[in-house]
Design a protein around this motif. Structure first.
Motif, mmCIF file in Angstrom:
data_model
loop_
_atom_site.group_PDB
_atom_site.id
_atom_site.type_symbol
_atom_site.label_atom_id
_atom_site.label_comp_id
_atom_site.label_asym_id
_atom_site.label_seq_id
_atom_site.Cartn_x
_atom_site.Cartn_y
_atom_site.Cartn_z
ATOM 1 N N SER A 33 0.819 -1.211 0.000
ATOM 2 C CA SER A 33 0.000 0.000 0.000
ATOM 3 C C SER A 33 0.850 1.257 0.000
ATOM 4 O O SER A 33 0.383 2.321 0.375
ATOM 5 C CB SER A 33 -0.913 -0.001 1.237
ATOM 6 O OG SER A 33 -1.724 -1.138 1.275
ATOM 7 N N SER A 34 2.112 1.135 -0.430
ATOM 8 C CA SER A 34 3.006 2.283 -0.323
ATOM 9 C C SER A 34 4.065 2.369 -1.417
ATOM 10 O O SER A 34 4.813 3.336 -1.474
ATOM 11 C CB SER A 34 3.724 2.253 1.035
ATOM 12 O OG SER A 34 4.533 1.092 1.138
ATOM 13 N N THR A 35 4.176 1.359 -2.284
ATOM 14 C CA THR A 35 5.246 1.251 -3.279
ATOM 15 C C THR A 35 6.621 1.283 -2.608
ATOM 16 O O THR A 35 7.600 1.723 -3.192
ATOM 17 C CB THR A 35 5.130 2.335 -4.377
ATOM 18 O OG1 THR A 35 3.744 2.469 -4.750
ATOM 19 C CG2 THR A 35 5.865 1.950 -5.649
ATOM 20 N N GLU A 36 6.669 0.800 -1.373
ATOM 21 C CA GLU A 36 7.953 0.586 -0.695
ATOM 22 C C GLU A 36 8.466 -0.829 -0.913
ATOM 23 O O GLU A 36 9.592 -1.148 -0.526
ATOM 24 C CB GLU A 36 7.795 0.830 0.809
ATOM 25 C CG GLU A 36 7.565 2.277 1.201
ATOM 26 C CD GLU A 36 7.337 2.442 2.688
ATOM 27 O OE1 GLU A 36 8.263 2.895 3.384
ATOM 28 O OE2 GLU A 36 6.222 2.111 3.168
ATOM 29 N N HIS A 37 7.641 -1.691 -1.493
ATOM 30 C CA HIS A 37 8.002 -3.107 -1.627
ATOM 31 C C HIS A 37 8.442 -3.469 -3.035
ATOM 32 O O HIS A 37 8.497 -4.649 -3.373
ATOM 33 C CB HIS A 37 6.823 -3.988 -1.204
ATOM 34 C CG HIS A 37 6.406 -3.799 0.215
ATOM 35 N ND1 HIS A 37 7.199 -4.153 1.287
ATOM 36 C CD2 HIS A 37 5.285 -3.263 0.751
ATOM 37 C CE1 HIS A 37 6.576 -3.860 2.414
ATOM 38 N NE2 HIS A 37 5.423 -3.317 2.123
ATOM 39 N N SER A 38 8.735 -2.478 -3.873
ATOM 40 C CA SER A 38 9.302 -2.764 -5.189
ATOM 41 C C SER A 38 10.747 -3.214 -5.036
ATOM 42 O O SER A 38 11.493 -2.689 -4.198
ATOM 43 C CB SER A 38 9.252 -1.516 -6.066
ATOM 44 O OG SER A 38 9.998 -1.710 -7.255
ATOM 45 N N ALA A 39 11.138 -4.182 -5.855
ATOM 46 C CA ALA A 39 12.537 -4.633 -5.833
ATOM 47 C C ALA A 39 13.475 -3.611 -6.449
ATOM 48 O O ALA A 39 14.695 -3.751 -6.342
ATOM 49 C CB ALA A 39 12.652 -5.964 -6.574
ATOM 50 N N PHE A 40 12.910 -2.570 -7.084
ATOM 51 C CA PHE A 40 13.735 -1.609 -7.818
ATOM 52 C C PHE A 40 13.648 -0.203 -7.227
ATOM 53 O O PHE A 40 13.783 0.793 -7.941
ATOM 54 C CB PHE A 40 13.314 -1.616 -9.296
ATOM 55 C CG PHE A 40 13.325 -2.993 -9.899
ATOM 56 C CD1 PHE A 40 14.510 -3.689 -10.056
ATOM 57 C CD2 PHE A 40 12.139 -3.621 -10.249
ATOM 58 C CE1 PHE A 40 14.528 -4.968 -10.583
ATOM 59 C CE2 PHE A 40 12.134 -4.896 -10.775
ATOM 60 C CZ PHE A 40 13.335 -5.582 -10.946
#
Length: 501
Positions: free
Chosen positions: A132-139
């Motif tokens: 819910s935050s786009t903190e979990h992208s690998a990039f």
């Protein structure tokens, strides 16, 4: 040219048709802006400069030759990185698919090609849309253009940031539990989740198949309606695709924006979606919007949907169960970048274990484990089966509520955008960000967010939920809310970003 970048997609289309602009010039301006600001924001994972400019040049050539073109030909667009585009890296924000180039196009991509819209590139997202935050992208994280120290929402934070920061006039996202609407609320953009099945999911890399839905990310309600019309419609390649419906989405949005007397319009406020967990600032903005609607003659009715108290728990059993099933294919044999074990024998089992351990992030692993447990023998009925019963109750409660009103209103997100790291180590706190958006996915009904105002100098979204198949009604009522909110002058303060680029 910068003034043109602030225009809506519909305004850009008219400028292209009248010759004020050419598509090559417009597309290059967006690409140059991406080059300047993306290092700061990380909204795009891949930029297809060559492909976008070639598509734009072909549009310009056909327009110069007097050939008939679709209405939005030449207006660029961005894609969330979980929609397959042939020959273009599509990673779902995961190391598991790093470098993978699909051999086919998603149906929505084919429809964008048919509409002659240059595709700028693929936007960042939480890995496999889980977050819910786009903190979990690998990039790397995507940053909110309102405040680069804050999250842009997720999982579709890249698309929302791209639109808010004028890196694209509009974009596509996917919404499983709020991944279009929650980033929309946190970036001051418009995001719509159509009725389940109204837009084909063929070529969308699945997270939870009974919940996923592709939808538009824009800066205006009318743009969202126009974009859904482009990508929507029946698709024989998708077994859940609805028959074509003849509703005039854009006409409905135009009717809503022109209304000043709201007599006869019925808005419902769900008591379970305005209480504990919602910040006082968000509720203050929401109540102001409600009072403005009431002052213009609309009927405001409070309704109760008791099952919504259990919707979050039900969602976080159903969704991980489907995740566990859908992501089983990413094992280094069928799909995914293969990783061999560093020691011991190399067998299919040890290779799969090393592949999934290395290439999946923490949140993906958490949800796979939770879903596998919920589906395991001895727990299926207690967890997954019970969650599906709650899902039925949510559908019934919402149907009963629509018997008392035309649409439902609620805050889109319980808080404004929070700072990076605030909820990263508390999964339950992160999951609570979807508390208002999840019911629409469980019920399969259309819902969207529009900017309602500012709290703490940050955008607050107002959510409009409509009955299934009533997407046109959703757009009409959303346009009413949008028109009321315009007096606040809600516009992303991106000048500082440009100066520091």
């Amino acid at each position: 040219m910068k003034d043109f970048l602030r225009k809506s997609a519909r305004e850009l289309a008219r400028a292209l048709q009248t010759g004020e602009l050419c598509s090559t010039e417009l597309t290059r301006a967006y690409l140059d802006r991406i080059d300047a600001l993306n290092p700061k924001l990380n909204a795009f994972l891949y930029v297809d400069r060559e492909g976008a400019l070639e598509a734009a040049k072909q549009v310009d050539a056909d327009r110069a030759a007097g050939r008939d073109l679709p209405e939005f030909a030449g207006v660029p667009i961005a894609l969330k990185d979980n929609m397959c585009q042939r020959g273009i890296p599509t990673t779902c924000g995961s190391k598991m698919l790093e470098g993978w180039k699909p051999p086919y196009d998603a149906t929505v991509v084919k429809r964008l090609y048919a509409a002659r819209m240059p595709i700028l590139g693929h936007t960042n997202m939480d890995e496999f849309a889980m977050g819910s935050s786009t903190e979990h992208s690998a990039f790397g994280v995507t940053r909110n253009p309102w405040d680069p120290q804050r999250i842009p929402g997720g999982s579709g934070g890249g698309s929302a940031t791209a639109v808010a920061a004028l890196l694209a006039p509009w974009a596509l996202g996917s919404d499983t539990g709020g991944s279009i609407r929650q980033p929309g609320a946190m970036t001051g953009t418009v995001g719509a989740k159509p009725t389940y099945g109204a837009v084909s999911r063929y070529g969308l890399i699945a997270m939870a198949s009974s919940l996923d839905q592709i939808g538009p990310v824009t800066r205006t309600v009318a743009d969202a309606a126009a974009l859904q019309k482009i990508i929507g419609g029946h698709d024989p390649l998708d077994s859940t695709s609805l028959p074509d419906e003849k509703s005039c989405l854009l006409q409905a949005a135009n009717e809503g924006s022109a209304k000043t007397d709201l007599s006869g319009m019925r808005f419902g406020l769900v008591t379970e979606m305005m209480g504990e967990g919602y910040s006082s600032g968000v509720l203050s903005v929401f109540r102001r919007v409600v009072e403005e609607i009431r002052a213009r003659g609309a009927q405001i009715t409070e309704v109760s949907c008791p099952s919504l108290d259990y919707a979050l728990g039900a969602y976080y059993l159903i969704m991980p169960a489907e995740v566990s099933s859908n992501l089983a294919r990413f094992d280094g044999v069928r799909y995914g970048n293969r990783v061999l074990p560093k020691s011991g024998p190399v067998t299919a089992e040890t290779m799969m274990r090393a592949t999934r351990e290395t290439n999946f992030g923490t949140e993906v692993k958490r949800r796979i484990i939770l879903g596998t447990h919920a589906l395991s023998a001895g727990y299926y009925d207690a967890y997954y089966g019970s969650a599906q019963k709650v899902r039925t109750l949510v559908q019934r409660d919402l149907a009963a509520a629509f018997g008392q009103c035309d649409v439902l209103l609620s805050p889109t997100s319980p808080t404004v955008a929070f700072r990076f790291g605030e909820n990263t180590h508390d999964p339950m706190a992160m999951y609570m960000n979807d508390i208002a958006t999840i019911p629409a996915n469980l019920a399969g009904v259309p819902a969207m967010t529009v900017p309602g105002g500012l709290s703490e100098g940050l955008p607050v979204g107002v959510q409009i939920i409509a009955p299934a198949h009533e997407d046109a009604r959703m757009y009409k009522y959303a346009a009413v809310v949008e028109a009321l909110a315009h007096s606040d002058g809600i516009q992303c303060p991106i000048d500082a970003l440009e100066e520091n680029a």
